[in-house]
Design a protein around this motif. Structure first.
Motif, mmCIF file in Angstrom:
data_model
loop_
_atom_site.group_PDB
_atom_site.id
_atom_site.type_symbol
_atom_site.label_atom_id
_atom_site.label_comp_id
_atom_site.label_asym_id
_atom_site.label_seq_id
_atom_site.Cartn_x
_atom_site.Cartn_y
_atom_site.Cartn_z
ATOM 1 N N MET A 194 41.251 36.055 33.182
ATOM 2 C CA MET A 194 42.448 36.773 32.769
ATOM 3 C C MET A 194 42.465 38.180 33.357
ATOM 4 O O MET A 194 43.476 38.627 33.895
ATOM 5 N N VAL A 195 41.345 38.858 33.262
ATOM 6 C CA VAL A 195 41.287 40.233 33.768
ATOM 7 C C VAL A 195 41.291 40.236 35.301
ATOM 8 O O VAL A 195 41.899 41.101 35.925
ATOM 9 N N LEU A 196 40.648 39.233 35.902
ATOM 10 C CA LEU A 196 40.603 39.196 37.367
ATOM 11 C C LEU A 196 41.971 38.917 37.979
ATOM 12 O O LEU A 196 42.191 39.183 39.155
ATOM 13 N N GLU A 197 42.887 38.375 37.172
ATOM 14 C CA GLU A 197 44.206 38.008 37.706
ATOM 15 C C GLU A 197 45.148 39.194 37.884
ATOM 16 O O GLU A 197 46.191 39.058 38.514
ATOM 17 N N ILE A 198 44.803 40.357 37.282
ATOM 18 C CA ILE A 198 45.664 41.540 37.439
ATOM 19 C C ILE A 198 45.819 41.840 38.928
ATOM 20 O O ILE A 198 44.842 41.923 39.653
ATOM 21 N N LYS A 199 47.071 41.983 39.369
ATOM 22 C CA LYS A 199 47.305 42.217 40.802
ATOM 23 C C LYS A 199 46.992 43.658 41.178
ATOM 24 O O LYS A 199 47.127 44.562 40.382
ATOM 25 N N LEU A 200 46.586 43.847 42.440
ATOM 26 C CA LEU A 200 46.309 45.193 42.943
ATOM 27 C C LEU A 200 47.607 46.001 43.003
ATOM 28 O O LEU A 200 48.657 45.451 43.344
ATOM 29 N N PRO A 201 47.559 47.330 42.688
ATOM 30 C CA PRO A 201 48.740 48.179 42.868
ATOM 31 C C PRO A 201 49.149 48.199 44.342
ATOM 32 O O PRO A 201 48.306 48.031 45.222
ATOM 33 N N GLN A 202 50.425 48.434 44.594
ATOM 34 C CA GLN A 202 50.942 48.506 45.968
ATOM 35 C C GLN A 202 50.653 49.882 46.533
ATOM 36 O O GLN A 202 51.434 50.809 46.313
ATOM 37 N N TYR A 204 47.558 42.490 29.641
ATOM 38 C CA TYR A 204 46.277 41.811 29.782
ATOM 39 C C TYR A 204 45.267 42.317 28.752
ATOM 40 O O TYR A 204 44.499 41.535 28.195
ATOM 41 N N ALA A 205 45.285 43.628 28.487
ATOM 42 C CA ALA A 205 44.364 44.165 27.484
ATOM 43 C C ALA A 205 44.624 43.494 26.134
ATOM 44 O O ALA A 205 43.692 43.128 25.413
ATOM 45 N N LEU A 206 45.894 43.278 25.821
ATOM 46 C CA LEU A 206 46.234 42.634 24.547
ATOM 47 C C LEU A 206 45.756 41.189 24.489
ATOM 48 O O LEU A 206 45.250 40.721 23.457
ATOM 49 N N SER A 207 45.910 40.463 25.588
ATOM 50 C CA SER A 207 45.438 39.073 25.613
ATOM 51 C C SER A 207 43.927 39.046 25.454
ATOM 52 O O SER A 207 43.372 38.168 24.782
ATOM 53 N N TYR A 208 43.282 40.020 26.087
ATOM 54 C CA TYR A 208 41.828 40.133 25.953
ATOM 55 C C TYR A 208 41.465 40.274 24.488
ATOM 56 O O TYR A 208 40.566 39.593 23.984
ATOM 57 N N VAL A 209 42.192 41.158 23.783
ATOM 58 C CA VAL A 209 41.935 41.356 22.353
ATOM 59 C C VAL A 209 42.190 40.066 21.585
ATOM 60 O O VAL A 209 41.398 39.673 20.722
ATOM 61 N N ASN A 210 43.295 39.388 21.893
ATOM 62 C CA ASN A 210 43.623 38.138 21.198
ATOM 63 C C ASN A 210 42.525 37.092 21.350
ATOM 64 O O ASN A 210 42.116 36.467 20.370
#
Lengths: 189, 189, 189, 189
Positions: free
Chosen positions: A21-29, A46-52
């Motif tokens: 889940m955390v690795l899926e965050i896309k790189l900023p442009q 993503y932080a919220l899903s991590y908490v969930n």
């Protein structure tokens, strides 16, 4: 049967879900601060899903501490719970890509409801296997907290079609209620 | 040698397979309910693979509960089983992309047969290492259930070239037979 | 310090490497038997890497069975071994994409050598920590088998620039020598 | 509550992070030695991240060796630490793609600071749960080493906007200080 392997397998699956889940965050442009800032909403999602997912792991950890043995039904109830949790990165990504459209937001709620229901099912399966006078049964009782939680989700899902943000606010509320791991179990252990 | 690490390693591999399989489901095209519905067949295909891998894990879990020690041959038989299980997401994806063409559907059956054969091989290796009067040997006997299962697959694979759906129906039938974890082992433990 | 967590962590890393390697096999182009056949060389390349990583895991498993305690140096030697093993999917993919060109084939050999050297380093670190009269030290001695293995690799790597297939044949030979898990350790346990 | 599952879960998450980081290295363009050489800087960047994550794992391993029990607060502090560590592959990839621009380089420092702070938080949570006369408390004291480490990061981050390489040099320095696992804990065990 021994519960050790059930715990280890669950840890493996949740570790992978939480990490991917955390690795899926896309790189900023680009490499500027502005590029980073424009990615912050996604970061918080993503932080919220991590908490969930973390909440489910913590409660699972507490529940299994109060468990003495498992059987075939417990194994399957646990696999069902992991199935719904494993869909969370999928529904979150969908919400993200559609900018929190109604159906994806409602789907996320459905996924949370199914996870919560599977969790209750697992709790029942463990109690059936350990006896209704076991540590878990005495600690959890008829689990009113989980029932209220399910009612909140049942209200949130249709509301996603009216205003998605109301649904999301209710999901957050529910997460906060579960943030503190099960005190009832800590007391009895 | 101790069986603990064999279990832990197997749990790790199966946890990754089961999780990555679910993560591979593609996002629906757009945020509507229709987009979600059109993705349902794929969703069910993945749910079924999840159940199939879950079956192997549950039975592996039961078998190892009745195991006292392992040796080098058991380690390799286990790695062979994991190899074939790890190909499942691959064959499923192929079936998906070719809309259940004959060869991919037959390949999925071949993968299931190889997994089932490796499972039997592992069973034999464990019995050879623990003695033919061990708990596992007494519980499993000559494992007629597994033999019938292999025969069904042997029939299903050529039928995939006649009508793929018949093969798939037979795979489903086989999964249902194995859904209930091994009662014989639960009884003897 | 206790060796349990070192084993668990190693199992996790190797489980991921072994699984992701198999998941990386690309889908055949189309659903025919010919499409499947044209993908067979790649399939065997991956099967061989699977065996190679499996060999390291099996030997690691045996070595740790004969280990009583670990220290900080053992942890780092183990991380070094995992680093080189984790590069195997990378070098294999590179060999694949360049159709077994000289440099990628030599790189694969370098990776195998570094893995073998790290394995010896780990063995030394464990012996230093457990004493030279420990079970492992008595079982392994000065590990002539590993030394021969290193010599074969040292010959294979430059040969990759002459004829890549000779290097690959030597890698295979080496794998076969190590296929049988360490009998010396099994005897002493 | 028992610490075993906390260790297992942490091992799972770190195993995935460390493995995926290495798997992300892109293939060289072509099969020549020159292609390999041009990829070396990226290779070293990944090797360094591997070491950084390895440092956290080794210290975590040592800290937990001196821990007797955990509670809900420890579970969450640990999840927070894993969250920041899991962002490391992300920040590294960003630095890579922007050729070590100022903001990505500073972000990497922020991630390291947040990881270090979470580590201290976890240490405090474990001490609060095990008592201030526990093995860990006696071994670690007020942890001056960690405080100095935080000061170095606090200096490095703004310097990234002046000269990114100075920041990177300070990150490296910090890594070297922590490379040797916690001798204080090894002594007391």
């Amino acid at each position: 049967m021994d519960k050790g392997r059930l715990e280890a397998f669950t840890d493996g699956v949740i570790a992978i879900i939480i990490t991917i889940m955390v690795l899926e965050i896309k790189l900023p442009q680009g490499g500027t601060l502005a590029a980073l800032t424009s990615g912050l909403p996604v970061f918080f999602a993503y932080a919220l899903s991590y908490v969930n997912v973390g909440i489910f792991w913590n409660n699972h950890h507490h529940m299994l501490q109060a468990t003495e043995q498992v059987d075939g039904k417990v194994l399957w109830a646990n696999l069902l719970l992991l199935f719904w949790i494993s869909l969370m990165p999928f529904t979150i990504r969908w919400m993200d890509e559609t900018h929190f459209a109604a159906t994806p937001t409602a789907s996320y709620g459905v996924d949370l409801v199914m996870s919560a229901l599977s969790y209750l099912l697992l709790e029942k399966a463990i109690m059936a296997c350990n006896g209704y006078d076991s540590k878990l049964a005495r600690a959890v009782g008829n689990d009113r907290k989980a029932t209220i939680s399910l009612v909140v989700y049942a209200v949130a899902i249709p509301l996603a079609y009216y205003r998605p943000w109301i649904a999301i606010a209710l999901y957050l509320l529910n997460a906060m209620v579960w943030f503190v791991p099960d005190q009832r179990i800590e007391k009895i252990i």
